[in-house]
Design a protein around this motif. Structure first.
Motif, short mmCIF file in Angstrom:
data_model
loop_
_atom_site.label_atom_id
_atom_site.label_comp_id
_atom_site.label_asym_id
_atom_site.label_seq_id
_atom_site.Cartn_x
_atom_site.Cartn_y
_atom_site.Cartn_z
N ASN A 1 0.78 -1.25 0.00
CA ASN A 1 0.00 0.00 0.00
C ASN A 1 0.81 1.29 0.00
O ASN A 1 0.32 2.32 0.48
CB ASN A 1 -0.96 0.03 1.20
N ARG A 2 2.01 1.29 -0.54
CA ARG A 2 2.78 2.53 -0.59
C ARG A 2 3.49 2.67 -1.93
O ARG A 2 3.83 1.68 -2.59
CB ARG A 2 3.81 2.57 0.56
N HIS A 3 3.75 3.94 -2.34
CA HIS A 3 4.57 4.21 -3.51
C HIS A 3 5.93 3.55 -3.35
O HIS A 3 6.46 3.43 -2.24
CB HIS A 3 4.78 5.71 -3.68
N VAL A 4 6.52 3.20 -4.46
CA VAL A 4 7.89 2.70 -4.47
C VAL A 4 8.84 3.89 -4.42
O VAL A 4 8.73 4.82 -5.22
CB VAL A 4 8.15 1.88 -5.74
N GLY A 5 9.76 3.87 -3.48
CA GLY A 5 10.77 4.93 -3.41
C GLY A 5 11.67 4.91 -4.64
O GLY A 5 12.07 3.84 -5.12
N LEU A 6 12.01 6.08 -5.15
CA LEU A 6 12.78 6.17 -6.39
C LEU A 6 14.24 6.55 -6.18
O LEU A 6 15.01 6.58 -7.14
CB LEU A 6 12.12 7.17 -7.34
N SER A 7 14.62 6.84 -4.95
CA SER A 7 16.02 7.17 -4.69
C SER A 7 16.77 5.90 -4.31
O SER A 7 16.23 5.00 -3.68
CB SER A 7 16.12 8.20 -3.54
N LEU A 8 18.03 5.82 -4.74
CA LEU A 8 18.87 4.65 -4.46
C LEU A 8 19.75 4.89 -3.26
O LEU A 8 20.09 6.03 -2.94
CB LEU A 8 19.71 4.32 -5.69
#
Length: 271
Positions: free
Chosen positions: A264-271
């Motif tokens: 239920n959450r956005h996927v983080g885009l920072s590595l």
């Protein structure tokens, strides 16, 4: 319902070192025998406790959760068990009795007892009985979302939650769900998955959710990535995102495991 309870100790000197322990780039298997005296840990702020750390965030592997099996001696416990104000938790009791106080409300948790604890809530846990108590403790950094409040704490029992049959399985595969899947306040689910003898996951599930699977009862053959692995009560399987998985429960009794997944959450885009 029965639940595996680790008792510590050590394998005898006559035991073979051959085991099912595995750590790969896609999954790990931590066999029940690994939960021995020499792998136990302790926490500040607790008395009369020891624990086995089954999972912790690892960069490049599974990164969202930690999972412990905790043993509390008579008279043991903590008035300040959680050091991280941002952590949410699920407690699941498999042996003995524990007194949980959440926001000044007192509960007794016995085998099958389940508690969800949101971040920053005040709670304590004590063993007031004369026997050792054991519970699972799953922790995750809660991901807040604007416009959504954090969930409220709640306490229930597995015995009071009806399993939901998976479609077309006639009850051979079911899931005991403690949280409404439509409640988007929750960013993790900790459920119990149940298989009757002969029940199966008949296809390789491949998905973004990380998993921790602790076998509560029974045995099965489990597909992990490209390997079929025999697992039994007390074993822990730890899966990174997208690791293919399936299983066949050969019997002779039920096969059941406690399952963690992030949802239920956005996927983080920072590595």
């Amino acid at each position: 319902m029965t639940y595996h309870v680790p008792r510590g100790g050590l394998p005898p000197q006559t035991a073979l070192t051959t085991d099912r322990a595995r750590f790969t780039e896609a999954y790990a298997v931590v066999p029940a025998r690994t939960q021995s005296d020499i792998t136990a840990s302790y926490l500040p702020g607790w008395t009369g406790m020891r624990m086995w750390v089954l999972a912790r965030p690892l960069s490049g592997f599974a990164e969202t959760f930690s999972q412990y099996v905790v043993e509390v001696a008579p008279g043991g416990g903590s008035d300040d068990p959680e050091a991280d104000a941002g952590a949410e938790a699920v407690l699941f009791v498999v042996d003995g009795a524990l007194e949980l106080t959440v926001a000044e409300e007192r509960h007794t948790l016995e085998p099958g007892g389940y508690a969800y604890l949101p971040p920053a809530v005040a709670w304590t846990l004590h063993n007031r009985s004369e026997a050792t108590a054991t519970f699972h403790w799953v922790r995750k950094a809660y991901q807040r979302v604007p416009g959504l409040d954090a969930p409220e704490p709640f306490v229930t029992r597995e015995q009071d939650v009806a399993p939901i049959e998976m479609p077309g399985t006639d009850g051979a595969w079911s899931t005991t769900r403690f949280v409404d899947t439509a409640d988007l306040r929750h960013d993790m689910h900790v459920n119990i998955v149940n298989f009757a003898p002969g029940g199966a996951i008949p296809f390789p599930e491949t998905h973004v959710m990380e998993h921790g699977l602790y076998v509560l009862e029974g045995k099965a053959v489990y597909l992990l990535n490209t390997d079929w692995v025999e697992v039994e009560a007390g074993d822990f399987m730890w899966l990174r995102a997208f690791c293919p998985q399936a299983c066949y429960a050969g019997g002779p009794g039920p096969f059941r495991y406690l399952l963690y997944k992030d949802v239920n959450r956005h996927v983080g885009l920072s590595l």
